[in-house]
Design a protein around this motif. Structure first.
Motif, PDB file in Angstrom:
ATOM      1  N   ARG A 205      -2.635   3.125   1.618  1.00  0.00           N
ATOM      2  CA  ARG A 205      -2.988   3.502   0.241  1.00  0.00           C
ATOM      3  C   ARG A 205      -3.479   4.945   0.149  1.00  0.00           C
ATOM      4  O   ARG A 205      -3.317   5.597  -0.885  1.00  0.00           O
ATOM      5  CB  ARG A 205      -4.059   2.542  -0.296  1.00  0.00           C
ATOM      6  CG  ARG A 205      -3.540   1.129  -0.539  1.00  0.00           C
ATOM      7  CD  ARG A 205      -4.567   0.280  -1.257  1.00  0.00           C
ATOM      8  NE  ARG A 205      -5.730  -0.011  -0.427  1.00  0.00           N
ATOM      9  CZ  ARG A 205      -5.835  -1.055   0.379  1.00  0.00           C
ATOM     10  NH1 ARG A 205      -4.837  -1.925   0.477  1.00  0.00           N
ATOM     11  NH2 ARG A 205      -6.935  -1.257   1.099  1.00  0.00           N
ATOM     12  N   ASP A 206      -4.064   5.457   1.251  1.00  0.00           N
ATOM     13  CA  ASP A 206      -4.633   6.804   1.246  1.00  0.00           C
ATOM     14  C   ASP A 206      -3.654   7.871   1.741  1.00  0.00           C
ATOM     15  O   ASP A 206      -4.000   9.056   1.767  1.00  0.00           O
ATOM     16  CB  ASP A 206      -5.888   6.845   2.124  1.00  0.00           C
ATOM     17  CG  ASP A 206      -7.038   6.035   1.557  1.00  0.00           C
ATOM     18  OD1 ASP A 206      -6.999   5.716   0.339  1.00  0.00           O
ATOM     19  OD2 ASP A 206      -7.957   5.705   2.324  1.00  0.00           O
ATOM     20  N   GLY A 207      -2.459   7.458   2.174  1.00  0.00           N
ATOM     21  CA  GLY A 207      -1.510   8.432   2.719  1.00  0.00           C
ATOM     22  C   GLY A 207      -1.917   8.980   4.065  1.00  0.00           C
ATOM     23  O   GLY A 207      -1.635  10.135   4.391  1.00  0.00           O
TER      24      GLY A 207
ATOM     25  N   ALA B  11       1.742   6.812  -6.855  1.00  0.00           N
ATOM     26  CA  ALA B  11       0.654   7.730  -7.198  1.00  0.00           C
ATOM     27  C   ALA B  11       1.068   9.181  -6.991  1.00  0.00           C
ATOM     28  O   ALA B  11       0.560  10.086  -7.673  1.00  0.00           O
ATOM     29  CB  ALA B  11      -0.585   7.409  -6.372  1.00  0.00           C
ATOM     30  N   ALA B  12       1.996   9.406  -6.067  1.00  0.00           N
ATOM     31  CA  ALA B  12       2.494  10.754  -5.801  1.00  0.00           C
ATOM     32  C   ALA B  12       3.608  11.165  -6.760  1.00  0.00           C
ATOM     33  O   ALA B  12       4.180  12.250  -6.627  1.00  0.00           O
ATOM     34  CB  ALA B  12       2.989  10.846  -4.360  1.00  0.00           C
TER      35      ALA B  12
ATOM     36  N   GLY C 215       0.813  -1.212   0.000  1.00  0.00           N
ATOM     37  CA  GLY C 215       0.000   0.000   0.000  1.00  0.00           C
ATOM     38  C   GLY C 215       0.845   1.260   0.000  1.00  0.00           C
ATOM     39  O   GLY C 215       0.533   2.227  -0.708  1.00  0.00           O
ATOM     40  N   MET C 216       1.913   1.271   0.779  1.00  0.00           N
ATOM     41  CA  MET C 216       2.781   2.445   0.823  1.00  0.00           C
ATOM     42  C   MET C 216       3.510   2.656  -0.503  1.00  0.00           C
ATOM     43  O   MET C 216       3.625   3.796  -0.986  1.00  0.00           O
ATOM     44  CB  MET C 216       3.779   2.302   1.976  1.00  0.00           C
ATOM     45  CG  MET C 216       3.178   2.593   3.325  1.00  0.00           C
ATOM     46  SD  MET C 216       4.398   2.571   4.676  1.00  0.00           S
ATOM     47  CE  MET C 216       4.277   0.855   5.168  1.00  0.00           C
TER      48      MET C 216
ATOM     49  N   SER D 106       2.489   1.751  -3.426  1.00  0.00           N
ATOM     50  CA  SER D 106       1.495   2.232  -4.385  1.00  0.00           C
ATOM     51  C   SER D 106       1.228   3.719  -4.191  1.00  0.00           C
ATOM     52  O   SER D 106       1.109   4.486  -5.160  1.00  0.00           O
ATOM     53  CB  SER D 106       0.205   1.429  -4.226  1.00  0.00           C
ATOM     54  OG  SER D 106      -0.777   1.869  -5.134  1.00  0.00           O
ATOM     55  N   ARG D 107       1.150   4.152  -2.948  1.00  0.00           N
ATOM     56  CA  ARG D 107       0.916   5.567  -2.652  1.00  0.00           C
ATOM     57  C   ARG D 107       2.061   6.443  -3.154  1.00  0.00           C
ATOM     58  O   ARG D 107       1.843   7.518  -3.722  1.00  0.00           O
ATOM     59  CB  ARG D 107       0.733   5.742  -1.148  1.00  0.00           C
ATOM     60  CG  ARG D 107       0.589   7.176  -0.690  1.00  0.00           C
ATOM     61  CD  ARG D 107      -0.723   7.781  -1.140  1.00  0.00           C
ATOM     62  NE  ARG D 107      -0.831   9.167  -0.691  1.00  0.00           N
ATOM     63  CZ  ARG D 107      -1.873   9.952  -0.912  1.00  0.00           C
ATOM     64  NH1 ARG D 107      -2.916   9.478  -1.573  1.00  0.00           N
ATOM     65  NH2 ARG D 107      -1.890  11.192  -0.473  1.00  0.00           N
TER      66      ARG D 107
ATOM     67  N   LEU E 291       2.970   9.714   2.427  1.00  0.00           N
ATOM     68  CA  LEU E 291       2.400   8.585   3.145  1.00  0.00           C
ATOM     69  C   LEU E 291       1.723   8.976   4.448  1.00  0.00           C
ATOM     70  O   LEU E 291       0.951   8.191   5.006  1.00  0.00           O
ATOM     71  CB  LEU E 291       3.507   7.577   3.480  1.00  0.00           C
ATOM     72  CG  LEU E 291       4.328   7.031   2.321  1.00  0.00           C
ATOM     73  CD1 LEU E 291       5.520   6.235   2.855  1.00  0.00           C
ATOM     74  CD2 LEU E 291       3.467   6.158   1.422  1.00  0.00           C
TER      75      LEU E 291
END
Length: 303
Positions: free
Chosen positions: A129-131, A22-23, A15-16, A18-19, A154
């Motif tokens: 995943r949402d930071g 995305a950033a 998840g991290m 992926s975040r 994150l």
């Protein structure tokens, strides 16, 4: 922009990573089970064949692994991170480990020309995943300052608690709360049902009540759904963490009666085959020994 390597792609690590992608951060990833990295590769990550390959050219390496033994192996073993990591780069260990291991890790990394911090995490896979994670960090001021830009996508909170080992200590103190609440939650459900209450109604009361915490509400929902076999937090890792707490408190001479009881029940549930399930599966063990045998045990491991 700093190059980031991410070692360990479980629910939290994946998840991290992926975040970060995305950033817009360049990320190279490695996982011992390669298939876990393939989804991230489709998101733009570079999937490395070894920890050394992942670390080549990185400014920051994150490790998110189950135990200190695995951390040590992937950093210092054959094809390990330190073989290729540029001098001065930072290793941020996100794993839940003993404070003395975090301290020794920093010292060993210094010997190889690198910097180390224990950057422990509060939150679940969705938070990753949402930071929306909270970071508790132990390390030198300058190292934490250098690491912060890589953490910002994150984190909703970054707290520097002091020198190496303090992040690991804080994580154990907070995971202690989770462990003892899980035992209390299972006891409340089993007691209420054996006394004649409807389970669904009781769980709803617990989740909505003032006695509940966000974690207890989350795990009460998992228990209501019997969502044991896709773990957000594996039962055996909860047991491991409480074992680390007890090792520290024995050294400090601090009594931990509720932690010790929770550790014993998690040990029994692990020995009953539930270790790879979510920690909410502690309920399944309590059902079986409390006369609620009409609930099926989760998965083949419990059979």
């Amino acid at each position: 922009m700093a190059g980031i390597a991410f070692i360990g792609l479980g629910a939290m690590g994946g998840g991290m990573a992926s975040r970060l992608l995305a950033a817009g951060r360049p990320v190279t990833v490695y996982n011992r089970t390669r298939s876990r990295g393939e989804a991230l590769e489709s998101e733009g990550a570079v999937l490395a064949a070894t920890p050394a390959a992942a670390a080549a050219g990185a400014d920051v390496v994150f490790t998110s692994l189950a135990t200190s033994e695995v951390v040590e192996q992937l950093l210092f073993g054959p094809d390990g991170v330190v073989e290729t990591l540029p001098s001065g780069a930072i290793v941020a260990d996100l794993s839940t480990v003993a404070p003395e291991f975090a301290q020794s890790l920093r010292s060993r990394l210094a010997e190889t020309g690198h910097r180390g911090v224990d950057a422990c995490v509060l939150g679940n896979a969705q938070h990753a995943r949402d930071g929306e994670l909270r970071f508790m960090i132990g390390g030198a001021d300058a190292d934490v300052e250098s690491l912060t830009p890589a953490l910002e996508p994150l984190a909703k909170e970054i707290v520097h608690l002091g020198p190496s080992g303090m992040g690991a200590t804080a994580k154990l103190a907070l995971n202690l709360l989770m462990g003892v609440q899980m035992l209390a939650l299972t006891e409340a459900i089993v007691f209420g049902e054996r006394a004649g209450l409807d389970r669904a109604a009781l769980i709803k009361l617990i989740a909505a009540g003032g006695y509940s915490s966000p974690m207890m509400k989350f795990k009460a929902g998992a228990m209501a759904r019997r969502a044991f076999e896709k773990p957000d937090f594996r039962l055996k890792l909860m047991r491991k963490d409480l074992g680390l707490v007890l090792a520290q408190t024995q050294r400090l001479g601090v009594p931990m009666p509720t932690t010790a009881a929770s550790y014993d029940w998690l040990t029994a549930a692990t020995n009953a085959g539930l270790g790879e399930h979510d920690v909410a599966a502690l309920l399944a063990y309590m059902e079986q020994i409390s006369g609620l045998a009409h609930y099926p045990p989760p998965g083949e491991a419990a059979a």
